[in-house]
Design an enzyme around this catalytic site. Structure first.
Site, PDB file in Angstrom:
ATOM      1  N   GLU A  85     -12.479   0.467  -9.845  1.00  0.00           N
ATOM      2  CA  GLU A  85     -12.119  -0.487 -10.917  1.00  0.00           C
ATOM      3  C   GLU A  85     -13.054  -0.472 -12.129  1.00  0.00           C
ATOM      4  O   GLU A  85     -12.608  -0.613 -13.276  1.00  0.00           O
ATOM      5  CB  GLU A  85     -12.024  -1.915 -10.358  1.00  0.00           C
ATOM      6  CG  GLU A  85     -10.847  -2.139  -9.408  1.00  0.00           C
ATOM      7  CD  GLU A  85     -11.064  -1.569  -8.010  1.00  0.00           C
ATOM      8  OE1 GLU A  85     -12.229  -1.277  -7.661  1.00  0.00           O
ATOM      9  OE2 GLU A  85     -10.074  -1.395  -7.272  1.00  0.00           O
TER      10      GLU A  85
ATOM     11  N   ASP B 158      -4.802  -9.681  -8.356  1.00  0.00           N
ATOM     12  CA  ASP B 158      -5.032  -8.695  -9.419  1.00  0.00           C
ATOM     13  C   ASP B 158      -3.821  -7.944  -9.992  1.00  0.00           C
ATOM     14  O   ASP B 158      -3.420  -8.157 -11.147  1.00  0.00           O
ATOM     15  CB  ASP B 158      -6.108  -7.681  -8.978  1.00  0.00           C
ATOM     16  CG  ASP B 158      -5.909  -7.115  -7.560  1.00  0.00           C
ATOM     17  OD1 ASP B 158      -4.842  -7.340  -6.992  1.00  0.00           O
ATOM     18  OD2 ASP B 158      -6.827  -6.437  -7.061  1.00  0.00           O
TER      19      ASP B 158
ATOM     20  N   GLU C 235       0.835  -1.214   0.000  1.00  0.00           N
ATOM     21  CA  GLU C 235       0.000   0.000   0.000  1.00  0.00           C
ATOM     22  C   GLU C 235       0.866   1.259   0.000  1.00  0.00           C
ATOM     23  O   GLU C 235       0.557   2.235  -0.691  1.00  0.00           O
ATOM     24  CB  GLU C 235      -0.946   0.015   1.210  1.00  0.00           C
ATOM     25  CG  GLU C 235      -1.961  -1.121   1.240  1.00  0.00           C
ATOM     26  CD  GLU C 235      -3.095  -0.961   0.229  1.00  0.00           C
ATOM     27  OE1 GLU C 235      -3.136   0.033  -0.509  1.00  0.00           O
ATOM     28  OE2 GLU C 235      -3.949  -1.880   0.172  1.00  0.00           O
TER      29      GLU C 235
ATOM     30  N   THR D 136      -1.054   0.928 -10.261  1.00  0.00           N
ATOM     31  CA  THR D 136      -2.336   0.326  -9.880  1.00  0.00           C
ATOM     32  C   THR D 136      -3.181   1.250  -9.002  1.00  0.00           C
ATOM     33  O   THR D 136      -4.335   0.965  -8.726  1.00  0.00           O
ATOM     34  CB  THR D 136      -2.130  -1.039  -9.202  1.00  0.00           C
ATOM     35  OG1 THR D 136      -3.374  -1.721  -9.110  1.00  0.00           O
ATOM     36  CG2 THR D 136      -1.537  -0.889  -7.801  1.00  0.00           C
TER      37      THR D 136
ATOM     38  N   ARG E  59       0.562   3.782  -3.142  1.00  0.00           N
ATOM     39  CA  ARG E  59      -0.069   5.087  -2.853  1.00  0.00           C
ATOM     40  C   ARG E  59       0.966   6.177  -2.622  1.00  0.00           C
ATOM     41  O   ARG E  59       0.834   7.277  -3.163  1.00  0.00           O
ATOM     42  CB  ARG E  59      -0.969   4.988  -1.620  1.00  0.00           C
ATOM     43  CG  ARG E  59      -2.076   3.964  -1.786  1.00  0.00           C
ATOM     44  CD  ARG E  59      -3.085   4.046  -0.650  1.00  0.00           C
ATOM     45  NE  ARG E  59      -3.842   2.807  -0.558  1.00  0.00           N
ATOM     46  CZ  ARG E  59      -5.104   2.722  -0.190  1.00  0.00           C
ATOM     47  NH1 ARG E  59      -5.785   3.785   0.121  1.00  0.00           N
ATOM     48  NH2 ARG E  59      -5.713   1.555  -0.109  1.00  0.00           N
TER      49      ARG E  59
HETATM   50  C1  DMJ Z   1      -6.537   0.526  -4.818  1.00  0.00           C
HETATM   51  O1  DMJ Z   1      -5.751   0.840  -3.725  1.00  0.00           O
HETATM   52  C2  DMJ Z   1      -5.714  -0.081  -5.906  1.00  0.00           C
HETATM   53  O2  DMJ Z   1      -6.401   0.010  -7.091  1.00  0.00           O
HETATM   54  C3  DMJ Z   1      -5.376  -1.510  -5.634  1.00  0.00           C
HETATM   55  O3  DMJ Z   1      -4.682  -2.114  -6.685  1.00  0.00           O
HETATM   56  C4  DMJ Z   1      -6.608  -2.319  -5.355  1.00  0.00           C
HETATM   57  N1  DMJ Z   1      -7.592  -1.680  -4.583  1.00  0.00           N
HETATM   58  C5  DMJ Z   1      -7.688  -0.288  -4.360  1.00  0.00           C
HETATM   59  C6  DMJ Z   1      -8.993   0.332  -4.806  1.00  0.00           C
HETATM   60  O4  DMJ Z   1     -10.089  -0.460  -4.813  1.00  0.00           O
END
Ligand code: DMJ
Length: 631
Positions: free
Chosen positions: A523, A389, A256, A609, A260
């Site tokens: 998503e 994912d 995370e 992501t 982020r």
């Molecule tokens: C986000 O922090 C990112 O997209 C991550 O890859 C998966 N989930 C959350 C949002 O749903």
């Protein structure tokens, strides 16, 4: 609380009985400092005779000598001649110095007494101020400029303003929503990781540890920049410059924090050119590196930023690390090596890749769990949603980000997607294409909201696919987008549930109560945006607008935006969390959906992501692995 310390002559005996160990220690320290001062004064003050010589301008000469027989005075190996006269002035001078020493002693004693009169809080505050000074000094050292690196060609940082009035208005509405989310966080949660928009205070979860790291600020920066909210961007930059500190005793999620914080800081750096973001990203990356100190080099899920101690989530199968976590570091780490010239980051992620390449894969599928001590898979569960994912996403994006040079990553992506199509992708009775979850040889006919990102991924990977199946993958992307839109359309609020089934007559609908929530996730909108970029089919803008209106209607409150607990209920309750990814991703993808394609074109930018755009690197003549020919 203890009474304030007062160690004046009368107070001392009175308080002695109540003094605690820490206070005695402080007292001892001060007394020993005082004694040292006295000794220092006695031994190191210059001898008065020296002063006499210079003061009086006499012909005294210092000659190295050891013989004292000629009536001279030995002074540390120097013999002073010619001092027979003016004894009176000599005595006066000595007296003056003695008085000065006495006065100095008195003064030091007074100061020590004053110090001890202060309350414990005052003393602590002074100690804290001193500590802060040291930390500031260390920070200055840490903030050394990084080596200059030629910046990649940064194309398409523009307003992307659409000419169509209706589209412009929709885009402005999305910008207004961003402003509401930001202003609310600014007012009620500033510096906290996230916002509780109903309680109107800060919020955090264990992924960010126990420190206020301003996750929303870092995550939102590039969205603010793209939307032209420059005052807000500057506020965020200032906070980061002054307050974002990683030397905290806090255990954070490596994944995370990478997607982020490092992703957010790097994107803000590339967009704005402000060095502070690059420096902070590199400092933070250094704090994540100890997580890789495992027997296999597969990192722990969590690391303590101060001690560097790592561990895994208690719930993960057999102490395993998670595929989507250790497999979602590549983009950011490659950029870190590129920007610093230090191969350490690149080598860490390439080591993970090599290890994965060597492993046996059941049915060609990657299980979600891998034990970092033994290097063996945990439970044989495979998912393109949660836990799996973004590993697949980063294989494709590693290839794109390398200007399509990293063909190894492309091959791994192609192999993985082939196995996923064969074992996980099915059509429902009603004709909806879905991606299920593989659990120990059995397909669970359930798809998560998280899995909906895959529509965009298939479309993004269509060009360059094996056997020129571009049309097939674009079609697959469109089918997933359609299914995910159905999952929204079949609810009361027109917002998608967390997970939905294709079983027992149920299609794209959540069955369990604890899967009916919507927490402002991006998503589905992410997939609409990719599909829009590749097809320009107006239905994607229409679906995006439906989602915008539903979010504004059902998730907006006066203190920001909140998730809702049941998308099938006409009177939903709020979860009272404004997720940082709402500002980083959901609103950014919506804004891009209603912008021109020349804003951040996909040939030049790859989105991590968490929707943080990083530029494509043209690495044809360079290597990031520490080859001396590089740099
Ligand atoms: C986000 O922090 C990112 O997209 C991550 O890859 C998966 N989930 C959350 C949002 O749903």
């Amino acid at each position: 609380r203890l009474p304030p310390l007062n160690l004046g002559a009368s107070a001392f005996p009175h308080h002695r009985a109540t003094l605690r160990l820490s206070e005695k220690f402080i007292l001892l320290l001060i007394l020993s400092a005082f004694i040292t001062l006295c000794f220092g004064a006695f031994f190191f003050l210059p001898d008065s005779s020296k002063h006499k010589r210079f003061d009086l301008g006499l012909e005294d000469v210092l000659i190295p000598h050891v013989d004292t027989s000629k009536g001279g005075k030995n002074l540390g190996g120097f013999l002073i001649h010619g001092q027979g006269h003016d004894e009176h002035r000599h005595r006066e001078e000595e007296e003056r110095l003695r008085n000065k020493i006495r006065a100095d002693h008195e003064k030091a004693l007074e100061e020590a007494k004053e110090k001890l009169k202060k309350s414990r809080d005052e003393i602590q505050a002074e100690i804290q101020t001193e500590k802060n000074k040291v930390v500031q000094e260390l920070k200055k050292k840490d903030s050394k400029p990084l080596p200059p690196v030629p910046l990649p060609n940064l194309i398409g940082i523009n307003s992307g303003e659409p000419s169509d009035l209706d589209i412009r208005e929709k885009r402005n509405k999305i910008k207004e929503m961003m402003k509401h989310a930001w202003d609310s966080y600014r007012q009620y949660g500033w510096g906290h990781n996230e916002l509780k928009p109903i309680a109107r205070k800060g919020h955090s979860t264990n992924i960010f540890g126990n420190s206020q790291m301003g996750a929303t600020i870092v995550d939102a920066l590039d969205t603010l920049y793209i939307m032209g909210l420059h005052d807000e961007f500057r506020e965020g930059q200032e906070w980061i410059d002054k307050n974002l500190d990683f030397s905290v005793n806090s255990e954070v999620s490596v994944f995370e924090v990478n997607i982020r914080f490092i992703g957010g800081l790097l994107a803000a750096y590339y967009l704005s050119g402000q060095e502070v973001f690059k420096i902070k990203a590199v400092q933070l990356a250094g704090k994540l590196l100890p997580a890789f100190n495992t027997p296999t080099g597969i990192p722990w899920a969590m690391v303590n930023l101060k001690s560097g101690v790592g561990r895994n989530w208690g719930w993960a199968s057999a102490g395993s690390s998670i595929l989507a976590e250790f497999g979602t570091l590549h983009m950011e780490f490659v950029h870190l090596s590129y920007l610093t010239g230090d191969p350490v980051y690149y080598n860490k992620v390439m080591h993970i890749r090599k290890l994965l390449q060597k492993m046996d894969r059941p049915n060609g599928l990657y299980p979600n769990y891998l034990n970092p001590r033994t290097g063996r898979w945990g439970q044989h569960h495979t998912s393109v949603g949660g836990l799996g994912d973004s590993f697949y996403e980063y294989l494709l994006k590693a290839w794109l980000m390398s200007d399509k040079m990293d063909t190894e990553a492309r091959k791994m992506y192609d192999d993985a997607i082939e196995a996923i199509e064969k074992h996980l992708i099915r059509k429902s009775n009603g004709g909806l294409t879905f991606i299920g979850e593989w659990k120990n040889g059995h397909l669970e006919r359930k798809m998560g909201h998280l899995t909906c990102f895959a529509g965009g991924m298939f479309a993004l990977g269509a060009d360059g696919s094996r056997d020129d199946k571009a049309g097939h993958y674009l079609q697959l992307g469109a089918e997933i987008a359609h299914t995910c839109h159905e999952s929204y359309d079949r609810t009361t609020l027109k917002l998608g549930p967390e997970a939905f089934k294709f079983d027992g007559g149920v299609e794209a609908v959540a069955v369990r109560q604890n899967e009916k929530y919507y927490i402002l996730r991006p998503e589905v909108i992410e997939t609409y945006w990719y599909m829009w970029r590749f097809t320009h089919d107006p239905k994607y803008r229409q679906w995006g607008w439906e989602a915008t209106q539903a979010i504004d209607k059902y998730c907006r409150v006066s203190g920001g935006f909140s998730g809702v607990k049941d998308v099938y209920s006409s009177s939903p309750t709020y979860d009272d969390v404004q997720q940082s990814f709402f500002l980083a991703e959901t609103l950014k993808y919506l804004y891009l959906l209603f912008s021109n394609d020349d804003l951040l074109p996909l040939d030049n930018w790859v989105f991590n992501t968490e929707a943080h755009p990083l530029p494509v690197l043209h690495l044809a003549n360079t290597t990031l692995s520490g080859n001396p020919a590089y740099r």
